[in-house]
Design an enzyme around this catalytic site. Sequence first.
Site, mmCIF file in Angstrom:
data_model
loop_
_atom_site.group_PDB
_atom_site.id
_atom_site.type_symbol
_atom_site.label_atom_id
_atom_site.label_comp_id
_atom_site.label_asym_id
_atom_site.label_seq_id
_atom_site.Cartn_x
_atom_site.Cartn_y
_atom_site.Cartn_z
ATOM 1 N N ASP A 29 -6.981 -8.750 -7.976
ATOM 2 C CA ASP A 29 -7.180 -7.466 -7.301
ATOM 3 C C ASP A 29 -6.342 -6.403 -8.002
ATOM 4 O OD1 ASP A 29 -8.160 -5.982 -4.753
ATOM 5 O OD2 ASP A 29 -6.015 -5.539 -4.814
ATOM 6 N N GLU A 31 -4.712 -2.391 -7.551
ATOM 7 C CA GLU A 31 -4.487 -1.132 -6.840
ATOM 8 C C GLU A 31 -4.544 -0.035 -7.891
ATOM 9 O OE1 GLU A 31 -4.523 -1.034 -3.706
ATOM 10 O OE2 GLU A 31 -4.258 -3.180 -3.330
ATOM 11 N N HIS A 168 -3.664 -4.390 1.217
ATOM 12 C CA HIS A 168 -3.706 -3.284 0.267
ATOM 13 C C HIS A 168 -2.550 -3.322 -0.726
ATOM 14 C CE1 HIS A 168 -7.161 -1.615 2.212
ATOM 15 N NE2 HIS A 168 -6.515 -1.453 3.350
ATOM 16 N N ASP A 173 -3.979 -9.226 -1.558
ATOM 17 C CA ASP A 173 -5.440 -9.135 -1.532
ATOM 18 C C ASP A 173 -6.081 -10.152 -2.478
ATOM 19 O OD1 ASP A 173 -5.271 -7.160 0.343
ATOM 20 O OD2 ASP A 173 -5.859 -5.516 -0.979
#
Length: 210
Positions: A29, A31, A168, A173
């Site tokens: 994942d 960000e 998040h 995640d």
Amino acid sequence: MDQQQSFFDFAAPRLGELLPQNVEFVSFDFETTGLDSFRDRILEIGAVSWRQGKTKETFSSLVRPGIPVPPASTAVHGITDDDLLDAPDEKGALVSFLRFIEGKVAVAHNLPFDYGFLESSVDRLGLSLGDTLFIDTLTLSRRVYPGLPSYALGNLITFLNLFQEDAHRALSDASDCGRLFFRCLDEDKQMLKMTIDELITYSRSRKYKR
């Protein structure tokens, strides 16, 4: 019984026939500073490698993106410019991440988003994705659990009663994505009859570079 263990207890003989014995999945994942994979940048990378449904290794790195972090982005994941002062730059972080996923089958939730950032960054920095294969748990979850009001990762984790912490943030995640992936396999026994290539095709709507 743990859902990952129950899946592999059931599937191990068939997996032994269809998949290489050393196959590893890696859920990941990102960000980011925003939603535009060309204009925005990756801020954090999280990845978890899995062998026989159990965590083998983790990878986590903040990324110094070279552009300011917008307040709207910080409001989602909590990452600020100050957090990134000592982080590796884009190229250094991505080189380490690409080494981590090399030779594995990569799994992401809403793959077009993360893949778009990965592809854009790799192309811009003169790197290569190599032979990595990709699976999308968003598509899989829509097939396995039709009719849900939302297929956001956090909502699926809640619906399936899978533990979640620090939502998040990339590593959390990524872990949730991996556990969702194995739960989908556990629920849809049709997927146990598929080869890796068939499962990849089943989980996506467009072709990703290999």
